[in-house]
Motif scaffolding. Structure first.
Motif, mmCIF file in Angstrom:
data_model
loop_
_atom_site.group_PDB
_atom_site.id
_atom_site.type_symbol
_atom_site.label_atom_id
_atom_site.label_comp_id
_atom_site.label_asym_id
_atom_site.label_seq_id
_atom_site.Cartn_x
_atom_site.Cartn_y
_atom_site.Cartn_z
ATOM 1 N N LYS A 58 9.564 -15.550 8.807
ATOM 2 C CA LYS A 58 8.332 -15.378 9.299
ATOM 3 C C LYS A 58 7.283 -16.119 8.304
ATOM 4 N N SER A 59 6.273 -16.558 9.173
ATOM 5 C CA SER A 59 4.960 -17.251 8.297
ATOM 6 C C SER A 59 4.519 -16.295 7.383
ATOM 7 N N LEU A 60 3.740 -17.001 6.456
ATOM 8 C CA LEU A 60 3.145 -16.025 5.581
ATOM 9 C C LEU A 60 2.122 -15.004 6.221
ATOM 10 N N TYR A 61 1.554 -15.512 7.117
ATOM 11 C CA TYR A 61 0.437 -14.582 8.003
ATOM 12 C C TYR A 61 1.389 -13.443 8.348
ATOM 13 N N GLY A 62 2.623 -13.737 9.090
ATOM 14 C CA GLY A 62 3.191 -12.899 9.743
ATOM 15 C C GLY A 62 3.535 -11.771 8.686
ATOM 16 N N VAL A 63 4.119 -12.297 7.457
ATOM 17 C CA VAL A 63 4.369 -11.103 6.386
ATOM 18 C C VAL A 63 3.242 -10.160 5.914
ATOM 19 N N GLN A 64 2.093 -11.048 5.984
ATOM 20 C CA GLN A 64 0.832 -10.459 5.561
ATOM 21 C C GLN A 64 0.456 -9.453 6.388
ATOM 22 N N ALA A 65 0.547 -9.754 7.810
ATOM 23 C CA ALA A 65 0.094 -8.666 8.783
ATOM 24 C C ALA A 65 1.189 -7.491 8.910
ATOM 25 N N GLU A 66 2.294 -7.741 8.518
ATOM 26 C CA GLU A 66 3.089 -6.479 8.364
ATOM 27 C C GLU A 66 2.770 -5.761 7.349
ATOM 28 N N ARG A 67 2.763 -6.319 6.203
ATOM 29 C CA ARG A 67 2.369 -5.636 4.794
ATOM 30 C C ARG A 67 1.019 -4.831 4.998
ATOM 31 N N GLU A 72 -2.045 0.115 5.566
ATOM 32 C CA GLU A 72 -3.062 0.899 6.293
ATOM 33 C C GLU A 72 -2.581 2.251 6.476
ATOM 34 N N ARG A 73 -1.290 2.634 6.818
ATOM 35 C CA ARG A 73 -0.661 3.838 6.989
ATOM 36 C C ARG A 73 -0.304 4.735 5.644
ATOM 37 N N SER A 74 -0.406 4.020 4.415
ATOM 38 C CA SER A 74 -0.118 4.500 3.500
ATOM 39 C C SER A 74 -0.992 5.249 2.508
ATOM 40 N N VAL A 75 -0.626 6.053 1.434
ATOM 41 C CA VAL A 75 -1.583 6.758 0.692
ATOM 42 C C VAL A 75 -0.785 6.435 -0.859
ATOM 43 N N LEU A 76 -1.654 6.683 -1.960
ATOM 44 C CA LEU A 76 -1.262 6.693 -3.315
ATOM 45 C C LEU A 76 -1.711 8.029 -3.725
ATOM 46 N N ASN A 203 6.874 -3.474 -5.526
ATOM 47 C CA ASN A 203 5.857 -3.690 -5.922
ATOM 48 C C ASN A 203 5.039 -4.524 -5.117
ATOM 49 N N SER A 204 5.620 -5.402 -4.090
ATOM 50 C CA SER A 204 4.960 -5.935 -3.030
ATOM 51 C C SER A 204 4.091 -5.041 -2.258
ATOM 52 N N ARG A 205 4.671 -3.733 -1.692
ATOM 53 C CA ARG A 205 4.031 -2.939 -1.062
ATOM 54 C C ARG A 205 2.937 -2.420 -1.813
ATOM 55 N N LEU A 206 3.196 -2.115 -3.177
ATOM 56 C CA LEU A 206 1.889 -1.476 -4.096
ATOM 57 C C LEU A 206 0.649 -2.576 -3.831
ATOM 58 N N ARG A 207 0.899 -3.827 -4.039
ATOM 59 C CA ARG A 207 0.124 -4.758 -4.433
ATOM 60 C C ARG A 207 -0.961 -4.694 -2.841
ATOM 61 N N PHE A 208 -0.276 -4.715 -1.731
ATOM 62 C CA PHE A 208 -1.204 -4.527 -0.360
ATOM 63 C C PHE A 208 -1.563 -3.323 -0.455
#
Length: 574
Positions: A58-67, A72-76, A203-208
């Motif tokens: 995937k392109s970087l933008y594809g990865v970013q869009a997925e993340r 947007e559907r996550s909560v901390l 950790n990547s998920r947490l950053r996004f």
């Protein structure tokens, strides 16, 4: 900060289908793991198959869009350290299916929960209570940082959580050295170091998610803005514990690039009393910075550094443990992030070598988290890329070649700088270079121990040495802003130390005493060798002239260190 590997084995079939095993240390995208494993086993034997794997990335933008969509559907959620995991899931599942979740520690226990759809998240937030208080300064800002109380504790006394948390900062250097000493080849040592240091899936998920939480604040002013991570957080070279660099983007707001109609409606759209685009950026960040400082949940130590070359707002996000820098109008940095990501995806040896050299540099104080005359991680990464371009045949192409492969959709000119390069991986044809990681590491040190820094400049755009355009100990051309030297801060002393350490490391990798594993009994099995030896303390310090460098002390240093480790192991056994 520590993370749990809990991913809902007891969830419904939807979760089972979408479940992702997170015990290993994954890279930014799934395809990298596939390419990495495949090439590590078959390098030089099946170039066509490797190319097919690479083209599927995937392109970087594809990865970013997925993340971003996941975030947007996550909560901390802040929860008690003894929260019962089963009760926790049962309670949250009342609002809908949960795709993924994990626990981690940072000033307490937290959980990241990703719902299957946004309606479930909206239901959860609608139910969440606003703390009651008689204090008139209370502001009912509904964020996705929640606190869960009185749900029920774990059944076992003193049980910390349903799952053991995994560390999310890099292990101490001494522990890393011992781990590397147990590997059988230098190749395995290099891949093991990368596994230990690179960002995990969690950790990547947490950053996004942190970027998404901050966007909720900025959206009060710019409802359609986006906030994306850039730099080490997403370019594939990020180390656990690295800062979170974020970019506030308002250029994609609907109608921003629309043509002015001859008739109809358009917005009154301006910045009052702004003398320049920089002034607009400073005003924007100043307002957002005040809002983060006053109302940002978990955001502490907010600093508005608006007079820097690139204005920013700096703060610590306590719930995640990240040190955060928020910038705006920093598109060249975004393109640099995309370029490094592309290079890392082209060949897994790129990332392995960058992680190894960065770790080596930090172990010897060549790089530092404190601003100063040190070589930066970005400069060091460019030096690795330049070295790989200089191999015969080259392992990665030059930036000029990537620009020539670009199509009109890739065209990018930012503030007069040509930032164009191809984004379609399938268009990039790599030459068949089958050099091992061990050889590349040794050759890297040899390359820079003899490089003519006094006369030549490093450029990954051209992929060859150029005459230095200015008087500076180290000149590394900015890939996009070509008139800039990204290593202008480096002084002669630091460059001399770097060269001396390259000479020493190259010498060590060529010695039979230090470049072969210690087989046999358990005591010798943990004796540093190979890459582990390179990470041990060096006596190279305060070098004023390269001509004064002598290689003999390295031999004595290694003998002394190995003898010291041997005596320590014997003392522990006794």
């Amino acid at each position: 900060m520590r993370l749990s590997a809990s991913f809902g084995a007891a969830m419904a079939s939807t979760l089972a289908v979408c479940g992702l095993h997170m015990k290993g240390r994954g890279s930014l995208s799934k395809c990298l793991q596939k390419v990495d494993t495949f090439l590590h086993r078959t390098i030089g034997t099946n170039v066509v198959a490797v190319k097919e794997e690479r083209e599927g990335c995937k392109s970087l933008y594809g990865v970013q869009a997925e993340r971003q969509e996941q975030a947007e559907r996550s909560v901390l959620i802040s929860c008690h350290s003894r929260t019962n995991e089963k009760n926790f899931l049962k309670y949250l599942s009342r609002h809908g299916d949960i795709n993924k979740y994990f626990f981690y520690e940072s000033y307490g226990m937290y959980a990241v929960v990703e719902f299957a759809n946004r309606e479930s998240l909206a239901s959860l937030l609608e139910e969440a209570a606003i703390p009651s208080t008689s204090h008139e300064s209370m502001v009912p800002f509904k964020s996705r940082l929640l606190t869960l109380r009185n749900l029920g504790s774990a059944d076992v006394p003193n049980q910390q959580s349903g799952q053991q948390c995994q560390p999310q900062t890099t292990i101490p250097i001494n522990e890393l050295i011992q781990r590397l000493a147990r590997e059988e080849t230098i190749e395995q040592q290099i891949t093991s170091l990368t596994d230990v240091y690179q960002l995990t899936e969690e950790n990547s998920r947490l950053r996004f998610l942190v970027c998404s939480l901050l966007k909720d604040i900025a959206a009060a002013y710019f409802p359609e803005c986006t906030i994306n991570p850039f730099g080490s957080s997403v370019n594939g070279f990020g180390k656990l514990g690295c800062d979170l660099d974020m970019f506030l983007d308002v250029d994609d707001i609907s109608g921003r690039n629309a043509k002015m109609p001859k008739s109809g409606l358009w917005l009154e759209y301006q910045m009052k009393r702004a003398s320049s685009e920089r002034a607009v950026t400073q005003s924007l960040l100043s307002v957002i910075g005040d809002c983060v400082d006053q109302f940002g949940p978990g955001c502490v130590g907010v600093q508005k550094i608006l007079n820097a070359r690139c204005p920013l707002v700096r703060f610590a996000h306590q719930p995640s443990g990240f040190q955060c820098d928020l910038t705006a109008n920093n598109r060249v940095a975004m393109k640099s992030t995309e370029l490094l990501y592309l290079y890392g995806e082209l060949d897994p040896r790129v990332r392995h070598l960058v992680f190894t050299v960065r770790c080596w540099a930090r172990a010897h104080g060549i790089t530092s988290s404190i601003p100063g005359a040190w070589i930066t991680n970005f400069s060091l990464t460019v030096m690795v890329l330049f070295f790989l371009q200089r191999r015969s045949p080259p392992i990665i192409p030059t930036l000029d070649h990537l620009r020539d492969l670009a199509d009109p959709r890739d065209k990018s000119v930012i503030e007069g700088n040509d930032c164009t390069f191809v984004s379609d991986f399938s268009k990039i044809q790599l030459l068949s270079n089958t050099e091992t990681l061990e050889k590349l590491l040794c050759e890297f040190f040899e390359f820079y121990s003899t490089f003519a820094f006094n006369r030549m400049s490093i450029s990954i755009r051209k992929g060859k040495e150029q005459n230095k355009p200015e008087v500076a100990p180290l000149h590394i051309q900015n890939p996009f802003e070509t008139s800039l030297n990204v290593s202008k801060n480096v002084n002669a002393t630091q460059l001399d130390r770097f060269v001396a350490l390259c000479q020493e490391s190259s010498w060590l990798l060529q010695q039979s005493d230090t470049n072969t594993p210690r087989g046999g009994n358990a005591e010798k099995a943990t004796t540093p060798w190979g890459l582990a030896t390179l990470l041990m303390p060096s006596q190279v310090a305060g070098i004023k002239g390269r001509k004064k460098r002598r290689r003999e002390p390295a031999s004595e240093r290694i003998k002394s260190l190995l003898e010291s480790l041997k005596n320590t192991n014997q003392h522990k056994k006794s």
